[in-house]
Structures are given as C-alpha cells and as structure tokens.
Design a protein around this motif. Structure first.
Motif, PDB file in Angstrom:
ATOM      1  N   PHE A  96      -3.785 -25.798 -26.100  1.00  0.00           N
ATOM      2  CA  PHE A  96      -4.347 -27.147 -26.202  1.00  0.00           C
ATOM      3  C   PHE A  96      -3.951 -27.995 -24.994  1.00  0.00           C
ATOM      4  O   PHE A  96      -4.778 -28.695 -24.414  1.00  0.00           O
ATOM      5  CB  PHE A  96      -3.881 -27.830 -27.491  1.00  0.00           C
ATOM      6  CG  PHE A  96      -4.432 -27.213 -28.752  1.00  0.00           C
ATOM      7  CD1 PHE A  96      -5.619 -26.484 -28.721  1.00  0.00           C
ATOM      8  CD2 PHE A  96      -3.784 -27.361 -29.955  1.00  0.00           C
ATOM      9  CE1 PHE A  96      -6.135 -25.911 -29.877  1.00  0.00           C
ATOM     10  CE2 PHE A  96      -4.287 -26.794 -31.118  1.00  0.00           C
ATOM     11  CZ  PHE A  96      -5.464 -26.065 -31.081  1.00  0.00           C
ATOM     12  N   ALA A 137      -3.789 -30.939 -30.094  1.00  0.00           N
ATOM     13  CA  ALA A 137      -5.223 -30.836 -30.397  1.00  0.00           C
ATOM     14  C   ALA A 137      -5.890 -32.196 -30.242  1.00  0.00           C
ATOM     15  O   ALA A 137      -7.011 -32.299 -29.727  1.00  0.00           O
ATOM     16  CB  ALA A 137      -5.418 -30.287 -31.804  1.00  0.00           C
ATOM     17  N   VAL A 144      -9.268 -26.261 -32.036  1.00  0.00           N
ATOM     18  CA  VAL A 144      -9.215 -27.709 -31.781  1.00  0.00           C
ATOM     19  C   VAL A 144      -9.798 -28.463 -32.974  1.00  0.00           C
ATOM     20  O   VAL A 144      -9.213 -29.445 -33.460  1.00  0.00           O
ATOM     21  CB  VAL A 144      -9.993 -28.061 -30.484  1.00  0.00           C
ATOM     22  CG1 VAL A 144     -10.096 -29.570 -30.319  1.00  0.00           C
ATOM     23  CG2 VAL A 144      -9.314 -27.445 -29.276  1.00  0.00           C
ATOM     24  N   THR A 185      -5.466 -21.243 -37.599  1.00  0.00           N
ATOM     25  CA  THR A 185      -5.303 -21.593 -36.185  1.00  0.00           C
ATOM     26  C   THR A 185      -4.453 -20.540 -35.479  1.00  0.00           C
ATOM     27  O   THR A 185      -4.775 -20.092 -34.376  1.00  0.00           O
ATOM     28  CB  THR A 185      -4.628 -22.977 -36.057  1.00  0.00           C
ATOM     29  OG1 THR A 185      -5.343 -23.891 -36.862  1.00  0.00           O
ATOM     30  CG2 THR A 185      -4.621 -23.447 -34.631  1.00  0.00           C
TER      31      THR A 185
END
Lengths: 429, 182
Positions: A62, A244, B24, B48
């Motif tokens: 991320f 994120a 995300v 995830t």
C-alpha cells in the motif's frame, strides 16, 4: 550442516549473483536434506507462506503504491517549488531546497530509491543549471533521499515492526526526531561548504500570492503524513488500514484534484507497484526459511557469546552493534539485514536497557545509510544511472554527508530520549 | 510458445491489478463499515493477507522470467561474457531446481490443508496455500525457458521470444548495463 557453513554459503552465493531469495531457499533446502530429519524440507513452502501471510506486511504494498501515485501526480515537483519558496534564497539555496523537498516527500513515500526516481533527475538538473557541480548536486540528492525510509510512512519500519513485534505507531513517532535530524545534518554539511565554494542563491520570486499558491499546491502532500500518523496513533486505524487509506487519498488527489493521472496511468502504477511489492515480499518470505535455521542453530545465543566482551559497557555494545550493521548494510539489502540479524542482536541490546524503539530506529538508520555506501549501495547506483555520473566522483562528494550520518548514529545510540520522547508523550512505553 | 509466455504474463499482470485493487478496497471499506455501522467482519483481514500471498507468488514468477529478483551484480559484472553466461545458467539451474522442490512439497502441503478452514472466511486453507507451489512451478518453468533459450543460441537456433519487461511494468531492479539478453 554447521551455522558457519550456512553463513559462508549464503554470502558466497549472493556474491556470485544468485538472486537473494533463491539463495536463501536453496540453502535451507540443502540444510534440511543433509540434516537429521530430511523430511523437514517439506516445510519450506509453509515457511514461505507464513513469511508473507502477515497482516502488518500488507502495509508495504500500500505504501509503495501510494508513494508512486503521489510522485506520478507531480507532487514531487510541487514540494520542490514549495521548498524553494521557503528556503531557496539563502546561499546554497538549491542544495537546501533539495534536502527540504526530500524530507517533505518522505512523508509520502517509504523508500529511498523512490525518492531518487521521483526527484533525483529534476533536482540534479535544476542544481546543475543553477551553477552547482554535478557530483555535489548528486551527493546532496543521495544524502537527502536517505530520509525517505526513516520518516513515516516507511516500508522498512513496517517490516521491522512485523519481525520484532514492536508497535508501528510507536516506531513511526520515534522516527520523527532522528529523521528531521538527518535532514538537519545534511544542511549543516551544505552550510559548511556553501560559502567556501561560493554556491549560488536561488532566484525565486517570493511575493505573498506566490507563497500562498505554492503552499496550497503542496498542502495536499503535507497533510498526508499527519492523517496517517494521527490515524494510527489516535487508534482510529490499524497501520494496514492507514496505508490503504493513503492509497485512496493519493488516488483522489492524483485523479480528481490534480487530474494528473488517467485511468490507464492508474492501472499501470497499480501493476508496477504490485510487482515491486512482490519482489520485496518474496524475499521476506524466503528469509523466513533462513531465520528458522538461525533459530534451530541458536545463532542469537552464539552471537551473545561473541558480544559478551562488551557486557560491562552499554555504549560499547551499542557501538559494536552499529559497526556490525554498518558492515552488513554495506553488503546486503537493508530489509534483509534487518530480518536476518535484527532478532539476533535484539536480546543483547534489550539486556543493557536499550528500548525496542530506540534499537529499531538505530538499526533502520544504520542500514539505510548502508544504501548509500559502496560497494553495494542501491541508491548510489540508481543516482549514477539517473544522471550519468562516475561512482568515484559521487562518493568523494558524498563522504562528508556519510560521515555526519555516522556521528548521528552514535548520537541516536547515546541519547535514548531522541527516539523515546515523542512515543512516550503519546503514551507508548 | 512465445505467445503463451505473453498471455501468461499479461494475465498475471491483470490478476496483480485486481488483487491489489481488492486489497485496497477491502481495507478501506473496513474502516468505513467499522465507524458507520460498527461492523468489522473477521474475514476482511484474512482475505487481504491471502490476496497478498497470491500477488507475491504470481509476481515472483513473472519477475523470474525477467530475472528481476533482488540480486547483487557487483562481481558478476566483472566476469568475462563467456564465464558470466556459464555462471548465469548454473544459477538458473539452481533456481529452477529449488523452485521445483518448493512446488512439489508445496502441492503436498496445500492439499494436506483441504479440510482445514480459515477461521474468519471459512474457505479451505488450500486456496491461499496453493499460491506458493503454483508460483514456484511458474518460476521453475520460466527459468527452464531461459536455459533452453541459451542452449538454442549456443546451437545457433532461434530462441523462444521472451516478451519485453516494459510491456508489463515500469521500473526494474536490474542495473542498466547488465540487462540480460533474454
């Protein structure tokens, strides 16, 4: 197979050019096949899986992605313009601008090479045009890029927290003072040379409207680290969620506010960043097979015997650990040095009263400086290839910057409050 | 063969995009649902993580085809081209063999997990763990293609065309001057 042979094989293989991840998996494979229980080799895939299957580590892709989105949105140039407005008009102005821009940019990206890729060419070209010698310009850029992995968000801090079980919030806060000190140290070196070498001032127009526009442009970038650290430290988000959210933030800024990224750009950045993440995380997974051998062979115990000599003096021990990691950092990838050898020295340091956050920041600054030391400094090579420069010329100009970083390392080791003050203010112990 | 390589790499790139996008999206929605609806399902974190394992293993495979894993080049750069070529293929042989071992043991491991369910999402643990052997199989196959290509070149036959790395991703870990001739 004794530990010494494992280590010799490992260093031998990586020096010969075996990809580091595969070197580690092969050594583990051979170690188990030749060991008393050859069927242990069946556990290799499980170890690799466990090495990657770690929620904190998902923050790394991320952050890589958010940093890339930000830099491709032209954020780097905006931050440079802003820094020029703030500090450009003193002697050696552009050199300071370079350092300040990197410091601000490091709030967006977690990797030093990212900083070189985003800002390197622009900064060096701009400095050269302003009348600085190219090697000096490149040295300033390299030195200042090293702040990138220290100031949060930082991939390497996330990694450290994952392997050492330290709070990400505490480490992010602990990194702030040393990160800023690194930038200040660079500025001191520039200051000491600016007058003697008669570096130019930058001729930036600095009227109130200019300043307001420049600040507004940079504000979106400047806000991100606060949102991130605030979110984590305030207990609103986990580090992974914060990472994120920073991707979403970067997407909104790049696509809707700056309109700098098309959907095709976004797709391409997503794919490239996921490959970058895969490259790093695969190595982390593979490293777990090696750390398993280290545990079986009680490497930490053996090292503590070697270091027993320093037991009486914490300062000497800290110095010895620093020297060890400097050498490791010169020959190894920064992340890898931390994964393999961080857990080995940690018990020693904790024994003499070094806190986990202090040790962490010290080791991270240490291996980060290693990114810019020969013979194996990724940042050095990245810089030389970006601006077409001989390695020797770059290193000569870089020496004072590296020297002061070494001093800073000792200072971080000697004064725990530099790393502990902010975390303990926010209630981390 | 060349077309197959391009198709595989292209498909993996799209999968990488989708995995990253999914990660995300899931993590962001977790923040939203927690604060708006006090709802944070336990499968989100798990999915995830598993998505990341798939992303890493598939990515590692494509990176192996482009020989773009993290490697030290300082000494190999100093070797003569002939020695370097021999060394390079010895290394490829090592990579292909150890990956084959990981693939073989990995499939055994993954299928031994069939009846074990992930605590949050209740999916079979084979689904995430099989990423490791699938990635390793691809690494092994891709590396064998590279060895095969060098053999073909040595015999003055046409090698299998490997697609350009830049077609799939920006940025590479390789130093500019040791770009391999695949």
């Amino acid at each position: 197979m004794p530990l010494e042979i494992v280590l010799i094989l490992f260093f031998g293989m990586i020096l010969l050019g075996v990809p580091i991840s595969f070197a580690m998996i092969s050594i583990s494979g051979v170690y188990f096949l030749l060991g008393p229980v050859p069927s242990f080799v069946d556990l290799l895939p499980q170890k690799i899986f466990e090495g990657i299957d770690f929620i904190v580590l998902t923050a790394i892709p991320f952050f890589l992605l958010a940093g890339e989105l930000m830099s491709r949105s032209g954020m780097a140039e905006r931050l440079m313009h802003f820094s020029n407005l703030v500090i450009g008009r003193v002697r050696g102005g552009f050199a300071y601008v370079n350092v300040l821009a990197s410091l601000l940019f490091s709030g967006l990206t977690g990797v030093a090479v990212g900083d070189i890729a985003a800002l390197g060419k622009v900064e060096v070209t701009a400095m050269e045009k302003a009348g600085y010698p190219r090697p000096f310009a490149a040295a300033v850029t390299v030195a200042s890029s090293l702040v990138g992995p220290i100031i949060p968000p930082s991939g390497i801090i996330i990694l450290y927290c994952a392997i050492m079980n330290v709070s990400v919030g505490a480490m992010f806060l602990a990194a702030l003072i040393p990160g800023v000190l690194m930038a200040v140290a660079d500025m001191l070196v520039i200051g000491s040379q600016a007058k003697r070498r008669n570096f130019p001032k930058s001729e930036v127009k600095r009227t109130l409207p200019d300043f307001a526009i420049g600040t507004k442009d940079a504000a979106l970038a400047l806000m991100m680290p606060f949102v991130l650290i605030g979110g984590i430290v305030g207990g609103i988000m986990t580090p992974t969620e914060a990472a994120a959210v920073s991707v979403l933030y970067a997407l909104i800024v790049g696509v809707f506010l700056y309109r700098a990224l098309s959907l095709h750009d976004v797709y391409r950045i997503f794919v490239s960043s996921s490959f970058d993440a895969a490259r790093l995380l695969f190595m982390i997974g593979a490293a777990l097979t090696m750390t398993w051998i280290f545990a079986l062979e009680d490497f930490a115990g053996k090292v503590s015997v070697w270091f027993a000599y320093f037991e009486g003096s914490p300062l000497l021990l800290i110095l010895a650990i620093n020297v060890l990691f400097l050498i490791l950092g010169m020959f190894m990838d920064a992340a890898l040095a931390l994964i393999l050898f961080g857990p080995i020295v940690a018990p020693l340091a904790y024994n003499v009263g070094v806190s986990p956050t202090q040790l962490g920041i010290m080791l991270i600054v240490n291996v980060t400086v290693g990114l810019a030391t020969p013979p194996i400094g990724n940042v050095l090579f990245a810089m030389c290839s970006v601006v077409k420069l001989r390695l020797g010329d770059l290193i000569r100009e870089l020496l004072p910057f590296l020297a002061i970083k070494f001093v800073l390392l000792v200072v971080i080791g000697m004064f725990p409050f530099l790393t502990n003050a902010i975390p303990s203010y926010f209630g981390f112990r | 063969m060349s077309k197959a390589l391009t198709t595989i790499c292209g498909t993996i790139s799209v999968l990488m995009f989708l995995l990253m996008l999914g990660m995300v999206a899931v993590m962001n929605s977790l923040v939203v649902t927690r604060y708006l609806f006090s709802f944070s399902p336990s499968w989100t974190e798990e999915i995830t993580r598993y998505a990341m394992v798939w992303m890493v293993m598939l990515g590692a495979a494509v990176l192996a085809l482009f020989e773009d894993h993290i490697t030290l080049y300082i000494f190999s750069e100093k070797l003569s081209p002939r020695v370097r070529k021999i060394m390079q293929n010895a290394i490829r042989l090592l990579v292909a063999s150890i990956s084959a071992v990981v693939a073989w043991t990995g499939f055994k491991f993954a299928f031994s997990m069939t009846n074990i369910l992930a605590p949050g999402s209740q999916i079979s643990m084979t689904a995430p763990t099989i990423a490791v052997p699938i990635g390793a199989t691809l690494v092994s196959l891709f590396t064998i293609v590279l060895i095969w290509n060098d053999l073909r070149r040595a015999l003055r036959a046409a090698p299998v065309e490997v697609p350009e790395q830049t077609r799939f991703m920006d940025g590479s870990f390789k130093p500019v001057d040791t770009e391999s001739d695949t």
